[in-house]
Design a protein around this motif. Structure first.
Motif, mmCIF file in Angstrom:
data_model
loop_
_atom_site.group_PDB
_atom_site.id
_atom_site.type_symbol
_atom_site.label_atom_id
_atom_site.label_comp_id
_atom_site.label_asym_id
_atom_site.label_seq_id
_atom_site.Cartn_x
_atom_site.Cartn_y
_atom_site.Cartn_z
ATOM 1 N N ALA A 149 98.792 42.033 -88.900
ATOM 2 C CA ALA A 149 98.144 43.115 -88.142
ATOM 3 C C ALA A 149 98.832 44.449 -88.422
ATOM 4 N N ASN A 153 97.204 47.609 -90.506
ATOM 5 C CA ASN A 153 97.141 48.951 -89.901
ATOM 6 C C ASN A 153 97.832 49.975 -90.800
ATOM 7 N N LYS A 206 88.901 53.211 -85.240
ATOM 8 C CA LYS A 206 88.202 52.811 -86.470
ATOM 9 C C LYS A 206 86.781 52.360 -86.146
ATOM 10 N N GLY A 213 94.417 44.281 -82.650
ATOM 11 C CA GLY A 213 95.562 43.998 -83.530
ATOM 12 C C GLY A 213 96.893 44.236 -82.836
#
Ligand SMILES: Nc1ncnc2c1ncn2[C@@H]1O[C@H](COP(=O)(O)OP(=O)(O)OP(=O)(O)O)[C@@H](O)[C@H]1O
Ligand SMILES: [Mg+2]
Length: 249
Positions: A149, A153, A206, A213
């Motif tokens: 995660a 990112n 996003k 996440g």
């Protein structure tokens, strides 16, 4: 995949599909669990509320029966709360699957997947680990979920910075008490106005993000008695880190 494509193009498409499926099915499962737990009590609450209204909205209000209806509404609402707690327990972390592990091995095992994240954005992943780190007692798959995660990112952010190739570095450091893993990126950093919200479930900037996440990563790290956080780097970019306590020998 055509013959002229390099081999990784097929793998990248598969990775994208797997990530999409994991994202959608986890969300769908959670949504249907919540819907299942809430639909019945919500329906009952609506019915009771309508009955209560009819009992009170008349020249001779039926106070006793209306009070009873209020109690039923309360009972249903408490039941719905218990339903939500039941769903949360499904996501709690059991101790059983923890194994003594060296953080660099945990990262190395996931490296092919992390490299794929780099490849998707034409970026570079650099890994550096200190020597003589203590063992951790961890659920490896869950800690790998955290790594995945954070690295995902980091590349998402690094890909936003125009001009230079996205760069992400994983650094593993520690002392006898804990091991700290940091993921630094060459992205734009985290704007001050959203810094307080990053770890909130469903917070995302996003268009196709779930915002789960960081929230799931924090839950996993805290279940391991660890801490997680981030710093905005002076030269641009950010550094997300998590610190896990050393196994007691
Ligand atoms: N390295 C980073 N640099 C800048 N912003 C970041 C970084 N990591 C996370 N963020 C911000 O935190 C938000 C939440 O991140 P989180 O991983 O929880 O969800 P997401 O990435 O948006 O969605 P998903 O994980 O489903 O793709 C992101 O939308 C982004 O705005
Ligand atoms: Mg994310």
């Amino acid at each position: 995949m055509t013959a002229s494509n390099p081999a990784w193009i097929g793998s990248e498409a598969i990775l994208n599909q797997l990530m999409e499926i994991a994202r959608i099915s986890a969300l769908a499962e959670m949504a249907s669990g919540i819907a299942h737990e809430l639909n019945q009590p919500l329906g009952a609450i609506a019915t009771f509320a309508q009955a209560g209204e009819r009992m009170l909205d008349r020249t001779d209000p039926l106070l006793e029966p209306a009070l009873d209806v209020f109690r039923q509404i309360n009972h249903e609402a408490m039941g719905a709360g218990e339903g939500i707690r039941r769903i949360r327990r499904l996501f709690e972390h059991e101790q059983a699957t923890r194994t003594p592990s060296q953080m660099p091995d945990v990262v190395a095992e996931l490296k092919p997947v992390l490299e794929m994240l780099a490849l998707r954005v034409g970026g570079k992943l650099h890994t550096e680990a200190a020597a003589d780190l203590p063992n951790l007692l961890i659920d490896r798959i869950k800690v790998q979920h955290v790594l995945f995660a954070l690295v995902q990112n980091a590349f998402d952010a690094a890909a936003l910075a125009a001009g230079s190739a996205p760069r992400v570095a994983i650094t593993i450091a520690g002392d006898r008490y804990a091991v700290e893993t940091s993921i630094s990126d060459s992205g734009p950093g985290v704007p001050a106005e959203i810094q307080a919200q990053l770890f909130r479930p469903f917070f995302t900037t996003k268009s196709r993000g779930t915002g789960l996440g960081l929230a799931s990563s924090r839950a996993i790290v805290e279940a391991h008695e660890g801490t997680i956080g981030f710093d905005v780097l002076a030269g641009g970019g950010s550094r997300f880190w998590f610190r896990l306590p050393a196994a007691v020998n």
